[in-house]
Design a protein around this motif. Structure first.
Motif, PDB file in Angstrom:
ATOM      1  N   ARG A   1       0.771  -1.423  -0.630  1.00 18.57           N
ATOM      2  CA  ARG A   1      -0.106   0.036  -0.570  1.00 18.57           C
ATOM      3  C   ARG A   1       0.723   1.464  -0.414  1.00 18.57           C
ATOM      4  N   VAL A   2       2.318   0.864  -0.313  1.00 17.79           N
ATOM      5  CA  VAL A   2       3.287   2.519   0.079  1.00 17.79           C
ATOM      6  C   VAL A   2       2.793   3.224  -1.634  1.00 17.79           C
ATOM      7  N   GLN A   3       2.724   4.591  -1.228  1.00 17.78           N
ATOM      8  CA  GLN A   3       2.755   5.217  -2.471  1.00 17.78           C
ATOM      9  C   GLN A   3       3.644   6.705  -2.388  1.00 17.78           C
ATOM     10  N   VAL A   4       3.965   6.798  -3.874  1.00 19.35           N
ATOM     11  CA  VAL A   4       5.056   7.760  -3.979  1.00 19.35           C
ATOM     12  C   VAL A   4       4.718   8.829  -3.045  1.00 19.35           C
ATOM     13  N   GLY A   5       5.709   9.412  -2.533  1.00 16.69           N
ATOM     14  CA  GLY A   5       5.906  10.820  -1.636  1.00 16.69           C
ATOM     15  C   GLY A   5       5.145  10.726  -0.268  1.00 16.69           C
ATOM     16  N   GLU A   6       4.981   8.996   0.205  1.00 18.39           N
ATOM     17  CA  GLU A   6       4.665   9.223   1.405  1.00 18.39           C
ATOM     18  C   GLU A   6       5.525   8.994   1.877  1.00 18.39           C
ATOM     19  N   ARG A   7       6.154   9.407   3.356  1.00 20.55           N
ATOM     20  CA  ARG A   7       6.779   9.796   4.296  1.00 20.55           C
ATOM     21  C   ARG A   7       7.344   8.550   5.556  1.00 20.55           C
TER      22      ARG A   7
ATOM     23  N   GLU B   1       6.238  10.038 -10.608  1.00 23.59           N
ATOM     24  CA  GLU B   1       7.988   9.788  -9.322  1.00 23.59           C
ATOM     25  C   GLU B   1       9.093  11.168 -10.259  1.00 23.59           C
ATOM     26  N   ILE B   2       9.688  11.617  -9.063  1.00 26.18           N
ATOM     27  CA  ILE B   2       9.698  13.477  -9.251  1.00 26.18           C
ATOM     28  C   ILE B   2      11.421  13.101  -8.406  1.00 26.18           C
ATOM     29  N   THR B   3      11.940  13.312 -10.099  1.00 29.31           N
ATOM     30  CA  THR B   3      13.674  13.092 -10.371  1.00 29.31           C
ATOM     31  C   THR B   3      14.135  14.614 -10.135  1.00 29.31           C
ATOM     32  N   TRP B   4      15.061  14.889  -9.163  1.00 27.88           N
ATOM     33  CA  TRP B   4      15.503  16.500  -8.819  1.00 27.88           C
ATOM     34  C   TRP B   4      16.573  16.535  -9.944  1.00 27.88           C
ATOM     35  N   SER B   5      17.465  17.294 -10.360  1.00 27.90           N
ATOM     36  CA  SER B   5      18.570  18.157 -10.210  1.00 27.90           C
ATOM     37  C   SER B   5      19.159  18.801 -10.748  1.00 27.90           C
ATOM     38  N   GLN B   6      20.610  19.166 -10.595  1.00 30.17           N
ATOM     39  CA  GLN B   6      21.115  20.485 -10.576  1.00 30.17           C
ATOM     40  C   GLN B   6      22.128  21.010 -11.486  1.00 30.17           C
ATOM     41  N   GLY B   7      21.660  21.532 -12.752  1.00 31.63           N
ATOM     42  CA  GLY B   7      22.078  22.289 -13.491  1.00 31.63           C
ATOM     43  C   GLY B   7      23.073  23.585 -12.696  1.00 31.63           C
TER      44      GLY B   7
END
Lengths: 217, 439
Positions: A127-133, B194-200
């Motif tokens: 049940r884990v979702q992306v963004g959860e902490r 999904e979020i990918t962070w990058s630095q330029g």
């Protein structure tokens, strides 16, 4: 370091000598015939065979040495996984204090982790979702990716058996200070690994693979 | 015994499944997709048979940095193995930039991004930013810096060539949010939640050309101002403010010294009267008075209870011993009345004449009164002579003069920043070019 050897530590398949670097290894592979061998008391039993090893292009190999958190380690085994966007290795490392650690090389981004014993507060993986902490110890981690991966192969010494692995769900979490956590859903209950991301140069590798046409610096 | 250390061959030689052209894979098993240079098909680089992921499109890409180019960045060798064109649409206008994929078999991947001659070297972040704040202009904290939101856009791959460590498809879209703290640019790209962070890091084209052994003319000169381009005038305000602050301290010290050191001592104070119509006999001399101390200002104060009247006085300050004379003159007047706009007044009953750097000695004034309303026969006034009076006008002039270089130093920097933000989602309202993203 002297390691007690199973009686007649030879490969039951081809008869070659089998030597363990790690006293607690449960599984290894024969370097000659690629048989997957499992310890049973003082004997070795063949449980499978590793076919042609899938190429990942990793610069790390069994025998590679490195340094993490003021301790040196040596790579003694690996698991290889495939997923929708390629492959990666989980390298099994033996720290110079006898403990076990894991080095991940997905897309050549390196992360070192150590398995956390039972008792960690584990979420229901399904049940884990992306963004959860989630918080373990003093660090809050955020779910960054959830990956379905399939087991491709193994090499060398592992603390568990791998021949029965199929598809696994991996949950990767990151924190604001570079720490990294991963939940391995192939086990029941799931296993938690905590560690951190590191740059290639931070790990002070030695005995890496060489690549034709490339010099490291 | 460890596995024998086999040397990895330079590149795997394969053939395009769509057109049969030779395909070389340089990224040692890390490439996920590869775009055929001959037909533009996207192939699955993780499949030994190079399964077709997408048939080739029309758009041809000619990289400014040819694929296969080797360079050195931060002491390590890198090879350019892939190139894509990324496009955003703002107010129905397309803006495109080029992103290069660079590979090192030990260190992985870095990316070069180029838009109208502006270059960034981009690395994927291994940790999250520390804090995000919302509001009209969101900010992100990372590595001790606060990054301000610049732009949010839907970015799509419009053309591609070579190898990529992800499954690239022409037409793929991500939501990209950019935050700037020059010379750095943080980007958050979304892909299936999904979020990918990058630095330029902003990098001048000369540095890129040198790092990758390119001909100096291979890269175009930067056009306009880029989001995270360092402000070349940014150091000027800081420098000039330092000088200005020092100058202001000196000025204040001088001002205070001027006030404290000026004795402002009255050496003569007497009433006089002037009878109109007697101009030819009206000139007179005052009593002799002593001016001592260092050469300094002498102030002559005129004070008169004028009422709808005026008076003109000419002075000569004469040294009794040497006969040396300093001359000055001044008018005092005071008129008042009532008209359709209400009551009004004009002129001043008090005036001061200043004579600078008068040396010590015994002096007297010769005074010549004249003028005024003939109807008033007699006008009274008081003369007061003060030694070493403080001077004020110089300081205002000096202050204004010191402000001029500050304005000239600040203006280019402010102009540069205005041009930077004019390209963002937060363009100043006065800008003709108002960017509003269609999201």
């Amino acid at each position: 370091m002297t390691v007690p050897q199973p009686h007649g530590a030879t490969c039951p398949n081809c008869g070659a000598p089998v030597r363990f670097l790690w006293a607690q290894a449960v599984q290894t592979t024969c370097p000659y015939c690629r048989s997957v061998l499992v310890r049973q008391d003082l004997d070795l039993a063949k449980v499978g065979e590793q076919a042609d090893f899938p190429a990942t292009g990793s610069p790390i190999q069994i025998g590679t040495e490195g340094r993490w958190r003021e301790r040196t380690f040596v790579v003694i085994g690996r698991l290889t996984y495939g997923w929708a966007r390629g492959r990666w290795n989980e390298w099994h490392c033996l720290m110079n204090d006898g403990r076990s650690a894991w080095l991940s090389d997905a897309q050549l981004e390196y992360a070192m982790t150590v398995e956390v014993g039972a008792g960690a507060d584990m979420p229901d993986g399904a049940r884990v979702q992306v963004g959860e902490r989630y918080t373990w110890g003093d660090t809050t981690y955020q779910v960054a990716t959830i990956t379905t991966a399939f087991y491709l192969g193994t090499e060398g010494e592992l603390p568990f058996t791998s021949y029965d692995r199929g598809t696994s769900r991996f949950i990767d979490l990151t924190s604001v200070d570079g720490r990294f956590a991963t939940i391995d859903g192939s086990e029941h209950p799931p296993l938690l690994y905590l560690g951190e991301y590191l740059g290639f140069d931070d790990l002070a590798f030695r005995n890496l693979r060489e690549f034709e046409g490339w010099r490291e610096t | 015994m460890p596995t024998p250390a086999l040397r990895v061959p330079r590149a795997a030689a394969l053939n395009c499944s769509a057109c049969g052209a030779a395909i070389e894979l340089h990224a040692m098993g890390w490439a996920v997709s590869v775009v055929c240079a001959a037909c533009g098909a996207t192939l699955d680089a993780t499949d030994a048979n190079l399964r077709i992921l997408q048939r080739g499109g029309q758009l041809r890409l000619t990289p400014r940095i040819p694929l296969g180019t080797r360079g050195t960045w931060k002491g390590a060798p890198w090879e350019v193995i892939g190139c894509q064109m990324v496009t955003i649409t703002v107010d129905e206008v397309d803006y495109s930039w080029t992103e290069y994929v660079c590979f090192n078999p030990w260190r992985g991947f870095i990316y070069l991004s180029e838009y109208q001659g502006h270059w960034n070297v981009i690395e994927k972040l291994r940790r999250q930013p520390e804090r995000e704040r919302g509001g009209a202009q969101p900010t992100v904290d990372y590595g001790g810096l606060t990054y301000k939101h610049f732009q949010t856009a839907r970015a799509r791959t419009s053309a591609a060539l070579g190898e990529f460590p992800w499954e690239l498809q022409v037409g793929d879209e991500v939501i990209a949010r950019d935050f700037v703290s020059p010379p750095y640019l943080l980007s958050a790209e979304g892909y299936d939640e999904e979020i990918t962070w990058s630095q330029g890091t902003y990098t001048p084209p000369d540095v890129i050309a040198k790092a990758f052994n390119l001909d100096r003319n291979a890269l175009i000169r930067p056009i306009g101002v880029f989001a995270n381009q360092p402000n070349p005038y940014g150091h000027l305000p800081k420098q000039i403010f330092g000088l200005f602050a020092m100058s202001m301290v000196v000025l204040v010290v001088m001002f205070l010294a001027n006030i404290l050191l000026a004795s402002n001592r009255t050496v003569l104070s007497r009433p006089y009267s002037f009878t109109r119509g007697t101009e030819d006999q009206a000139a007179f001399v005052t009593d002799v008075f002593e001016l001592d101390g260092r050469p300094s200002v002498v102030a002559i104060d005129i004070d008169s209870p004028l009422d709808n009247d005026w008076l003109y006085l000419s002075f000569a300050l004469i040294n009794e011993t040497t006969g040396e004379s300093r001359e000055a003159s001044r008018q005092v007047s005071y008129y008042h009345g009532v008209d359709s706009d209400g009551s009004w007044t004009e002129g001043s009953r008090h005036e001061t004449v200043r004579l600078a750097s008068v040396p010590a000695g015994r002096y007297f004034l010769r005074v010549q009164p004249e003028g005024g309303e003939p109807a008033r026969r007699v006008v009274n006034y008081t003369l007061r002579v003060r030694r070493d009076a403080p001077v004020y006008g110089f300081y205002l002039v000096a202050f204004i003069a010191l402000l001029v270089p500050v304005i000239f130093a600040v203006a280019p920097s402010v102009s540069f920043e205005r041009r930077r933000w004019a390209e963002s989602d937060h363009a100043p309202a006065s800008s003709d070019d108002d960017d509003d993203d269609d999201e």
